[in-house]
Design a protein around this motif. Structure first.
Motif, PDB file in Angstrom:
ATOM      1  N   MET A 190       3.443  -9.710   4.128  1.00 52.22           N
ATOM      2  CA  MET A 190       2.957  -8.757   5.029  1.00 52.22           C
ATOM      3  C   MET A 190       2.690  -8.756   6.586  1.00 52.22           C
ATOM      4  O   MET A 190       3.087  -8.202   7.490  1.00 52.22           O
ATOM      5  CB  MET A 190       2.671  -7.769   5.643  1.00 52.22           C
ATOM      6  CG  MET A 190       3.369  -6.295   6.160  1.00 52.22           C
ATOM      7  SD  MET A 190       4.184  -4.335   5.277  1.00 52.22           S
ATOM      8  CE  MET A 190       3.727  -3.366   6.664  1.00 52.22           C
ATOM      9  N   MET A 238      -1.679  -5.106  10.610  1.00 53.34           N
ATOM     10  CA  MET A 238      -0.839  -3.770  10.366  1.00 53.34           C
ATOM     11  C   MET A 238      -2.481  -3.168  10.103  1.00 53.34           C
ATOM     12  O   MET A 238      -1.285  -1.559   9.676  1.00 53.34           O
ATOM     13  CB  MET A 238      -0.061  -3.818   9.167  1.00 53.34           C
ATOM     14  CG  MET A 238       0.613  -5.216   9.638  1.00 53.34           C
ATOM     15  SD  MET A 238       1.733  -4.491  10.824  1.00 53.34           S
ATOM     16  CE  MET A 238       2.680  -3.237  10.387  1.00 53.34           C
ATOM     17  N   LEU A 239      -3.191  -2.708   9.132  1.00 53.47           N
ATOM     18  CA  LEU A 239      -4.297  -2.048   9.153  1.00 53.47           C
ATOM     19  C   LEU A 239      -4.405  -0.747  10.363  1.00 53.47           C
ATOM     20  O   LEU A 239      -5.200   0.405  10.297  1.00 53.47           O
ATOM     21  CB  LEU A 239      -5.632  -2.201   8.620  1.00 53.47           C
ATOM     22  CG  LEU A 239      -5.049  -3.348   7.394  1.00 53.47           C
ATOM     23  CD1 LEU A 239      -6.276  -3.776   6.997  1.00 53.47           C
ATOM     24  CD2 LEU A 239      -5.140  -2.191   5.970  1.00 53.47           C
ATOM     25  N   ARG A 271      -3.871   0.572  12.503  1.00 52.51           N
ATOM     26  CA  ARG A 271      -2.220   1.530  13.325  1.00 52.51           C
ATOM     27  C   ARG A 271      -3.119   2.204  14.610  1.00 52.51           C
ATOM     28  O   ARG A 271      -3.765   3.172  14.696  1.00 52.51           O
ATOM     29  CB  ARG A 271      -1.298   2.567  12.836  1.00 52.51           C
ATOM     30  CG  ARG A 271      -0.252   3.386  12.997  1.00 52.51           C
ATOM     31  CD  ARG A 271      -0.232   3.622  11.960  1.00 52.51           C
ATOM     32  NE  ARG A 271       0.953   4.806  11.953  1.00 52.51           N
ATOM     33  CZ  ARG A 271       1.939   5.700  12.411  1.00 52.51           C
ATOM     34  NH1 ARG A 271      -0.048   6.778  12.926  1.00 52.51           N
ATOM     35  NH2 ARG A 271       2.822   6.573  12.749  1.00 52.51           N
ATOM     36  N   LEU A 281       3.470  -2.967  16.451  1.00 52.46           N
ATOM     37  CA  LEU A 281       4.247  -3.772  15.865  1.00 52.46           C
ATOM     38  C   LEU A 281       5.266  -5.305  15.838  1.00 52.46           C
ATOM     39  O   LEU A 281       6.021  -5.372  15.081  1.00 52.46           O
ATOM     40  CB  LEU A 281       5.491  -2.383  16.228  1.00 52.46           C
ATOM     41  CG  LEU A 281       5.424  -0.992  15.320  1.00 52.46           C
ATOM     42  CD1 LEU A 281       7.440  -0.348  15.870  1.00 52.46           C
ATOM     43  CD2 LEU A 281       5.417  -1.217  14.010  1.00 52.46           C
ATOM     44  N   LEU A 320      -1.950  -9.728   5.287  1.00 51.31           N
ATOM     45  CA  LEU A 320      -1.730  -8.319   4.413  1.00 51.31           C
ATOM     46  C   LEU A 320      -1.251  -8.837   2.800  1.00 51.31           C
ATOM     47  O   LEU A 320       0.112  -9.119   3.539  1.00 51.31           O
ATOM     48  CB  LEU A 320      -1.417  -7.009   4.698  1.00 51.31           C
ATOM     49  CG  LEU A 320      -1.717  -5.748   5.406  1.00 51.31           C
ATOM     50  CD1 LEU A 320      -0.980  -4.977   5.862  1.00 51.31           C
ATOM     51  CD2 LEU A 320      -3.250  -5.248   3.790  1.00 51.31           C
ATOM     52  N   ASP A 325       2.840  -7.035  -6.177  1.00 51.24           N
ATOM     53  CA  ASP A 325       4.517  -6.440  -6.023  1.00 51.24           C
ATOM     54  C   ASP A 325       4.650  -6.374  -7.248  1.00 51.24           C
ATOM     55  O   ASP A 325       5.008  -4.566  -7.670  1.00 51.24           O
ATOM     56  CB  ASP A 325       4.892  -6.497  -5.092  1.00 51.24           C
ATOM     57  CG  ASP A 325       6.486  -5.991  -4.507  1.00 51.24           C
ATOM     58  OD1 ASP A 325       6.738  -4.773  -5.184  1.00 51.24           O
ATOM     59  OD2 ASP A 325       7.512  -6.733  -4.151  1.00 51.24           O
ATOM     60  N   ALA A 362       0.520  -2.824  -7.714  1.00 53.92           N
ATOM     61  CA  ALA A 362       0.710  -2.696  -6.127  1.00 53.92           C
ATOM     62  C   ALA A 362      -0.501  -2.308  -6.086  1.00 53.92           C
ATOM     63  O   ALA A 362      -0.278  -1.232  -4.697  1.00 53.92           O
ATOM     64  CB  ALA A 362       1.429  -0.693  -6.856  1.00 53.92           C
ATOM     65  N   ALA A 363      -1.531  -3.092  -5.294  1.00 50.01           N
ATOM     66  CA  ALA A 363      -2.781  -3.512  -4.611  1.00 50.01           C
ATOM     67  C   ALA A 363      -2.253  -3.894  -3.459  1.00 50.01           C
ATOM     68  O   ALA A 363      -0.994  -4.739  -3.068  1.00 50.01           O
ATOM     69  CB  ALA A 363      -3.342  -3.338  -5.236  1.00 50.01           C
ATOM     70  N   TRP A 364      -2.638  -3.076  -1.832  1.00 49.21           N
ATOM     71  CA  TRP A 364      -2.532  -3.699  -1.014  1.00 49.21           C
ATOM     72  C   TRP A 364      -3.618  -4.432  -1.080  1.00 49.21           C
ATOM     73  O   TRP A 364      -4.474  -4.308  -0.979  1.00 49.21           O
ATOM     74  CB  TRP A 364      -1.938  -2.820   0.069  1.00 49.21           C
ATOM     75  CG  TRP A 364      -0.735  -2.519   0.660  1.00 49.21           C
ATOM     76  CD1 TRP A 364       0.092  -1.820  -0.229  1.00 49.21           C
ATOM     77  CD2 TRP A 364       0.339  -3.519   0.771  1.00 49.21           C
ATOM     78  NE1 TRP A 364       1.337  -1.841  -0.563  1.00 49.21           N
ATOM     79  CE2 TRP A 364       1.695  -2.951   0.399  1.00 49.21           C
ATOM     80  CE3 TRP A 364       1.011  -4.590   1.396  1.00 49.21           C
ATOM     81  CZ2 TRP A 364       3.130  -3.299   0.676  1.00 49.21           C
ATOM     82  CZ3 TRP A 364       2.128  -5.133   1.967  1.00 49.21           C
ATOM     83  CH2 TRP A 364       2.949  -4.477   1.632  1.00 49.21           C
ATOM     84  N   HIS A 379      -4.033 -23.512   2.461  1.00 51.04           N
ATOM     85  CA  HIS A 379      -3.417 -22.436   1.815  1.00 51.04           C
ATOM     86  C   HIS A 379      -4.983 -22.405   1.330  1.00 51.04           C
ATOM     87  O   HIS A 379      -5.191 -21.952  -0.243  1.00 51.04           O
ATOM     88  CB  HIS A 379      -2.791 -23.474   0.384  1.00 51.04           C
ATOM     89  CG  HIS A 379      -1.386 -23.482   1.085  1.00 51.04           C
ATOM     90  ND1 HIS A 379      -0.324 -23.943   0.662  1.00 51.04           N
ATOM     91  CD2 HIS A 379      -0.982 -23.641   2.698  1.00 51.04           C
ATOM     92  CE1 HIS A 379       0.422 -23.982   1.285  1.00 51.04           C
ATOM     93  NE2 HIS A 379      -0.065 -24.236   2.723  1.00 51.04           N
ATOM     94  N   ALA A 393      -7.341  -3.597   0.184  1.00 54.46           N
ATOM     95  CA  ALA A 393      -6.845  -3.106   1.571  1.00 54.46           C
ATOM     96  C   ALA A 393      -8.056  -1.497   1.878  1.00 54.46           C
ATOM     97  O   ALA A 393      -8.150  -0.958   2.716  1.00 54.46           O
ATOM     98  CB  ALA A 393      -5.054  -2.927   1.921  1.00 54.46           C
ATOM     99  N   ASN A 394      -8.017  -0.097   0.856  1.00 57.32           N
ATOM    100  CA  ASN A 394      -8.382   0.947   1.262  1.00 57.32           C
ATOM    101  C   ASN A 394      -9.877   0.469   1.056  1.00 57.32           C
ATOM    102  O   ASN A 394     -10.445   1.251   1.575  1.00 57.32           O
ATOM    103  CB  ASN A 394      -7.794   1.603  -0.119  1.00 57.32           C
ATOM    104  CG  ASN A 394      -7.831   1.109  -1.101  1.00 57.32           C
ATOM    105  OD1 ASN A 394      -8.804   0.076  -1.438  1.00 57.32           O
ATOM    106  ND2 ASN A 394      -7.411   1.937  -2.400  1.00 57.32           N
ATOM    107  N   ARG A 449     -10.081  -0.513   4.775  1.00 57.18           N
ATOM    108  CA  ARG A 449      -9.749   0.803   5.790  1.00 57.18           C
ATOM    109  C   ARG A 449     -11.214   1.729   5.385  1.00 57.18           C
ATOM    110  O   ARG A 449     -11.566   1.877   6.750  1.00 57.18           O
ATOM    111  CB  ARG A 449      -8.859   2.052   5.875  1.00 57.18           C
ATOM    112  CG  ARG A 449      -7.094   0.384   5.952  1.00 57.18           C
ATOM    113  CD  ARG A 449      -7.113   1.286   7.316  1.00 57.18           C
ATOM    114  NE  ARG A 449      -7.276   2.791   8.033  1.00 57.18           N
ATOM    115  CZ  ARG A 449      -7.101   3.151   8.957  1.00 57.18           C
ATOM    116  NH1 ARG A 449      -6.739   2.317   9.918  1.00 57.18           N
ATOM    117  NH2 ARG A 449      -6.678   4.370   8.573  1.00 57.18           N
TER     118      ARG A 449
END
Lengths: 979, 71
Positions: free
Chosen positions: B1, B6-7, B9, B23, B36, B40, B44-46, B56, B64-65, B68
């Motif tokens: 992403m 992007m965190l 906002r 954006l 980020l 998938d 499903a964790a970001w 690399h 991510a949470n 935050r």
């Protein structure tokens, strides 16, 4: 010819095989190449461009010439290297790129035209006139230039994929690799030793040298035996490491069945090997020397001649000359003499060379030409200022050795020029965790290889926390090398004096010099202009030679000229092996609804919707066209009742105290105000203000919602929800999960829908209790389910949901009841017609470039709260009245077809891009209105209702007139929905 | 992403320049970045991944949470 007493072949096991329709005989342990040479067959192919006769050049996977097709019919395998193909009984090999036959190839006329076909010829000639490219030039080039052809049939072979893990991956099983694997294994490490051959030993198999008093090949065999008996060692033969990737991961291709007459199981297996450390012991590749007509069959690499002699007991000729610029070449001559083969001459370009060979020796001399139509018969030697000719039937050439650095370059590193041995060596640390030993590191003696393999392995073992003993290097010879560079030995001048670099692609020294002259002086430009190194050997034989010529032509040194980029795979890998398991039905997972079996039993043609399979329509006896079935289904829904499986829509369950706040933030409209037992349409925006998806949201409880998404966007929406929750609103106390698979859901639509449901529901429903856009828990024939009064058809309709295990029986029951009421099951075609009649949008309309404003829903974007996309949706550019807006179309005048994808122009305007006014997104024939109808976007469309526009679909040849109307064709007041 | 920016906002009324930067504007860094990533096909964790785009190398990965929450 065979040499008695030589080679690792089993003379007790003769094998018959076919090449080019002729029957030959070889032995167990032969390659196709060695068996052909034993039968005195040198001519095996034709070159790509000039169709020049081509013979076997090498004895390994770098072979550029001896490419053949193995097998027949659907199983045939093109472009197989004869040098790697193990002989088996009944093997059928066919030469390639020759017509009508190898010996009389008509396209060899290209060779006569060679002075006109030099580098860049295609670029210069076939450019004009432009219109000729597709119809004349390209088909001609494609016909004339080619390697083996695919069968065109479905590949019946099976392939496999597998994973392996180890402490140390040893790449290559020659002297360095055998030693490295042994030392690492003795230190207690888990070792994988991979080699592309079927027998470990590498160069040792081609040597008559001794190690620890044993013949090199015998020492290799006993080491291989010892390794195979160790529990912490996995020996993988016929396995090529094809690429180096991040995190110690390597790709590898294992040939499991290509050496067998009747392979069982997977033919090839593609491995991903993850290792803590890797040791590259890939050896070195010999390079030819360019001189005039150096491409005739019978002119081979000197090391390959030695390999055929020692490993296969084959002499590629009866009178062989050896030409080189290093001491290594002399060994070939000595061994040929020892085997009783006549060595006609040893030609060494070095004036000071010490040549200890019992044959005529020419030092400070060069081979400058050759003769012989299908095989070399004579060579020209320039010595002491004069030219002599010499009759030979084979010439062994050594221009020195190039370390096999390829894998060290797979992660962007470039190799380093080592002036003392005139070759590129690997850059240290080029691939994290990978070290290089032996000839791959530029060490060209047997002793040196054994020593470096052991030392590097000991270092690796210490790195991994082991305490290896100091490795004792097995005793062997320390051969001299003493190379002096010789890239272009010269020869005839003029248009016919061509010295080959890339034998397969017909690139000559002249082509490289011409590229430099035309200022394609960068090595990457030269490569593309001349096609140098772009053949299937990827320049393994020719790249260093070519860039030496380029360096000379441009006046730069070789280090400044640099190399082109080596990329994976090291040698070709069948796509079928990498994609093993993903052929045919295995290509993508298939998702079936619970009604799948019943639907297929009714003869419904299934179409793919993402991974789902859904019915197009349900044909009745006597119906011959899909439109007949579709029109009937639409009419029955509109007048009686229809049943459709809508389980593929994404269903997401939300629970928690902040579920309402979360949905308010996700959707542009508000859900905290939705009452329990009610359903609301929701529009979801991307953060940039464009529409992401739409659907309905039902509130089942104070803290419990169920969202539906479109089938197409279900996955994307779920990921988006996770992003918003985890990254933007982690403080919200809400949990959600996809329940798409858990609930089977069916639309029951039409004026008889309530009557139908009431035959199955445990408690009867009526309009007052369950008005339009409401929902509730119900019992369906004793099963706890949910009922939603929503409609995608515009009719009085419901969606009934039950746990998936009841889906099949409920579908059968619903369809039976529908048919009893004069209705039917309906498929995607009818569903699509009815939603277009109602102006309901799908992803044909919300295709990523449309905004809420464009589809006439900008008032839904709440100004009272923040939500994803709220701010950006109010950008002036997204609210401009001239934007393309959703409208409907009807053909005007006589019956015309509409087509999705057609563009709109003002009546009378010519249909060119500048005049474009919009486009059609969805069309259908409406049986209710008895006309084609369409949805689409038109600049400022909402203000242009009633206008007449020209509609043109250049692709389908449609040019007509339409009338612009509102997007809702049927029942715009919604009376049928609520009735 | 893309970038972990992007965190961050912006507020609803932060103005078009701030929103545009949030954006659309990303530095294309050759070197250390914070990305980020999304697990998938798994949980499903970001995840915020600190890594080097040249070598690399991955230095660190955090949910991510949790990043935050720490802000």
């Amino acid at each position: 010819m065979r040499i008695e007493g030589k080679g690792h072949i089993d003379r007790a096991q003769p094998i018959e095989f076919h090449f080019g329709g002729e029957k030959y005989s070889g032995f167990q342990g032969d390659t196709l190449a060695s068996a052909l040479l034993a039968n005195d067959v040198h001519l095996v192919g034709r070159s790509f461009k000039y169709h020049r006769p081509r013979g076997i050049l090498t004895a390994g996977s770098e072979e550029p010439n001896a490419l053949v097709t193995i097998g027949e019919g659907a199983e045939r395998e093109p472009n197989v290297r004869a040098t790697m193909q193990e002989l088996y009984a009944g093997l059928q090999a066919t030469p390639q790129n020759a017509w009508p036959s190898l010996k009389y190839d008509l396209l060899s006329m290209n060779d006569a035209l060679a002075p006109f076909l030099s580098a860049g010829f295609y670029y210069k000639t076939f450019m004009w006139p432009k219109s000729f490219w597709e119809k004349v030039y390209e088909p001609f080039i494609r016909n004339a230039a080619g390697l083996g052809a695919l069968s065109g049939a479905h590949n019946p072979d099976t392939y496999a994929r597998a994973f392996a893990h180890c402490d140390v991956l040893v790449i290559g099983g020659g002297p360095a690799g055998l030693r490295a694997a042994r030392v690492a294994a003795d230190a207690g490490l888990d070792v994988i030793l991979a080699d592309e051959g079927w027998e470990l030993g590498g160069q040792l198999l081609s040597d008559s040298a001794e190690i620890e008093g044993q013949l090199a090949g015998d020492w290799a065999a006993s080491e291989a035996q010892a390794l195979s008996e160790m529990e912490n060692v996995r020996v993988m033969t016929r396995t090529t490491i094809t690429g180096a990737y991040d995190g110690g991961t390597f790709g590898a291709i294992e040939k499991r069945g290509t050496h067998l007459a009747n392979p069982k199981g997977a033919l090839e297996c593609f491995w991903r090997i993850t290792s803590k450390r890797a040791i590259l012991c890939a050896g070195a590749l010999e390079r030819p020397i360019a001189f005039t007509d150096n491409d005739r069959p019978g002119i081979m690499n000197a090391g390959a001649v030695k390999t055929y002699l020692n490993r296969f007991g084959v002499s590629p000729g009866q009178s062989i000359a050896v030409f080189g610029n290093n001491d290594n070449a002399h060994q070939t001559a000595r061994e040929l003499i020892a085997a009783g083969v006549k060595v006609a001459a040893v030609i060494d370009s070095r004036t000071q060379a010490q040549v200890n060979v019992d044959a005529p020796v020419f030092t400070g001399s060069r081979v400058i030409g050759s003769k012989g139509r299908l095989r070399v018969r004579e060579i020209a030697i320039e010595t002491d200022g004069e030219t002599r000719s010499l009759e030979v039937d084979c010439l062994a050439v050594s221009g020195g050795w190039n370390p096999t650095v390829h894998l060290t370059c797979h992660m962007n590193a470039r190799p380093v020029w080592e002036p003392s041995i005139h070759c590129f060596v690997p850059l240290e640390g080029a691939v994290p965790g990978l070290m290089v030993a032996g000839a791959a590191a530029g060490i060209f003696s047997t002793h040196g290889c054994l020593q470096s393999g052991g030392r590097v392995a000991a270092t690796v073992a210490r790195d991994l926390g082991k305490s290896p003993e100091d490795p004792k290097t097995p005793h062997s010879q320390n051969q001299s090398y003493g190379i002096e560079p010789l890239w272009d030995a010269g020869g005839t001048k003029g248009p016919w004096g061509r010295a080959w670099l890339d034998f397969q692609n017909d690139v000559t020294t002249k082509d490289v010099r011409q590229a430099a002259k035309e200022n394609y002086a960068s090595v990457e430009h030269m490569k593309r202009y001349t096609t140098q190194g772009m053949a299937t050997d990827q320049g393994k034989n020719s790249n260093v030679g070519a860039l030496a010529i380029l360096a000379d032509a441009t006046g730069r040194g070789i280090p400044e000229t640099g190399t082109t980029t080596f990329r994976p795979p090291y040698s070709p890998v069948a796509i079928a092996a990498m994609g093993a398991g993903a052929q045919g039905k295995g290509f993508a997972p298939q998702r079936f609804t619970t009604s799948h079996t019943a639907t297929v039993a009714r003869g419904a043609p299934m179409i793919e919707a993402g991974l789902w399979y859904r019915p197009s329509f349900y044909p009745e006896v006597g119906e011959t066209h899909w439109r007949e079935s579709c029109d009937r289904e639409v009419n029955l829904v509109r007048n009686a009742v229809g049943v459709c499986d809508v389980s593929t829509l994404g269903k997401i369950d939300f629970q928690g105290p902040d579920a309402a706040s979360f949905l308010d933030f996700i959707y542009c409209n508000t859900f905290s105000t939705l009452k329990v037992g009610k359903v609301r349409y929701g529009l979801m925006l991307r953060e940039d203000g464009h529409v992401m998806d739409d659907g309905t949201i039902a509130r089942l409880g104070e803290q419990h919602y169920v969202m539906t998404t479109t089938t197409a966007a279900a996955g994307q929406v779920m990921k988006h929800l996770e992003f918003v929750h985890q990254c933007l609103r982690p403080e919200l106390d809400v949990s959600f999960i996809s329940v798409t698979e858990q609930w089977a859901q069916f639309a029951v639509a039409g004026p008889q829908s309530r009557r139908l449901l009431n035959t199955l529901l445990d408690e009867q429903i009526n309009d007052a209790d369950l008005p339009y856009m409401s929902c509730g828990e119900i019992g369906v024939s004793g099963v706890a389910g949910r009922l939603f009064r929503i409609s995608f058809s515009g009719e009085h309709a419901y969606e009934v949901a039950v746990p998936a295990r009841f889906g099949d029986s409920l579908f059968r029951l619903l369809v039976a009841q529908a048919e009893a009421l004069g209705g039917c099951a309906y498929g995607m075609e009818a569903l699509n017609v009815m939603r277009i009649e109602k102006g309901f949008i799908t992803h044909a309309e919300i295709h990523g470039r449309t905004t809420a404003f464009d589809i006439g829903m900008d008032r839904m974007v709440s100004q009272k709260k923040d939500c994803v996309g709220n701010t950006m949706s109010r950008r002036p550019g997204l609210l401009d009245d001239t934007r393309e807006q959703l409208v409907g179309f009807k053909p005007k005048g006589h019956a015309q077809k509409l087509s999705a994808g057609a563009h709109l122009y003002n009546d009378g305007a010519s249909p060119v891009a500048e005049n474009d006014q919009g486009y059609v997104t969805s069309v259908a024939y409406s049986p209710s209105l008895e006309t084609d109808i369409g949805l689409g976007f038109l600049k400022g469309g909402r203000a242009r209702i009633g206008e007449t526009m020209r509609v043109v679909d250049a692709l389908r040849g449609i040019d007509g007139i339409v009338e612009i109307c509102g997007p809702v064709f049927l029942d715009p007041e919604g009376d049928r929905l609520r009735g | 992403m893309g970038h972990a920016s992007m965190l961050n906002r912006p507020e609803q009324d932060a103005g078009k320049d701030v929103w545009n930067a949030y954006l659309h504007e990303r530095a294309n860094i050759a070197g250390d970045v914070e990305d980020l990533w999304c697990h998938d096909m798994g949980c499903a964790a970001w995840i915020v991944v600190r890594r080097n785009t040249i070598s690399h190398t991955i230095y660190e990965a955090k949910l991510a949470n949790e990043v935050r929450d720490a802000d």
